[in-house]
Motif scaffolding. Structure first.
Motif: not given
Length: 286
Positions: A94-107, A220-229
């Protein structure tokens, strides 16, 4: 006339000379042996710190305690399934799924903005202050606002990760576009290339190496923000599990979550570096 009876040298011998073989062995030892040595040193120091009694086990648990928490986190034991009803891999998925979607949109947005800012000066003047403003904000500064606007489901989490990933990609792409050699651009224009062709065939390939650096920073920045997310309604999710375990001073589970985030981050970065070597093989060679 004398005839030499010595056997002619075997020119078909495929074995490499000793020196290159030693260099390869030394390189392999550096790549594998040194990380393993650093891991063993870390575990040894950790065991010494836990056994010294200087800190309570709540603060510095034994490595064996954390290993037991990892096993419990990953299996069904005594009728309990993982942590909060989910196994470790389900939290991580679930964490990787959120990171992947967020990173794709942001990048994607960041790279497009970077191309626009690097090629059109007035767009750069208009958007650069806002990107700098967003880049300076810690995720928690606007996460609660996103919760107010978007609720506590998936939308604020993915939006937070996208906003965290966007500025590094945009800034790196802008800088890379601006650093494109003017001689290449002028040569393409002299050959009759249109503005779109110059961007597609000259600017984009020239900017690609630094853009990949920005993408890695974004991940890296998105992954470091995952706990906050995952502060709100973050279970299943590694960040949510870490937050929940910290509420009960469950340090072993917190450490398992931290290690899961860190090791998966290493794997993702390794995959990105491998992709970069394949997509940008000329980096460092031209």
């Amino acid at each position: 006339m004398s005839v030499s009876l010595d056997a002619p040298p075997d020119v078909t011998d495929p074995s490499p000379p000793p020196a290159p073989r030693r260099r390869r062995l030394r390189l392999a030892a550096h790549r594998v042996g040194l990380p393993l040595l650093s891991l063993a040193l870390f575990l040894g120091l950790w065991q010494i710190a836990a056994a010294s009694g200087t800190w309570n086990e709540t603060f510095v648990p034994y490595p064996s305690t954390v290993w037991k928490a990892f096993v419990d986190f990953s299996t069904t034991h005594d009728g309990v399934r993982g942590y909060q009803g989910y196994l470790l891999w389900e939290h991580l998925y679930m964490t990787l799924r959120r990171v992947a979607i967020g990173v794709v949109i942001g990048v994607v947005l960041g790279v497009l903005l970077g191309l626009a800012m690097g090629t059109v000066s007035w767009i750069r003047s208009l958007l650069e202050p806002w990107l700098t403003f967003l880049r300076a904000l810690p995720p928690l500064a606007y996460f609660f606002l996103l919760v107010i606007w978007l609720g506590i489901d998936e939308a604020p989490k993915i939006t937070l990760l996208a906003l965290a990933a966007l500025p590094p990609a945009a800034v790196a792409t802008t800088a890379a576009v601006l650093a494109t050699p003017v001689t290449l651009v002028e040569a393409a224009r002299a050959l009759g290339a249109s503005r779109v062709q110059v961007i597609r065939d000259v600017v984009a390939p020239s900017a690609l190496p630094e853009t990949f650096t920005g993408i890695r920073l974004s991940v890296g920045i998105a992954y470091s923000s995952v706990v906050a997310a995952e502060l709100f309604n973050g279970i299943p999710g590694i960040g949510g599990a870490v937050k929940d375990a910290s509420n009960y001073n469950n340090t072993p589970v917190v450490l398992v979550g931290i290690f899961a985030i860190g090791f998966s981050g290493l794997v993702i970065d390794g995959l990105l570096r491998a992709l970069e070597r394949r997509v940008v093989p000329w980096r460092g060679k031209a």
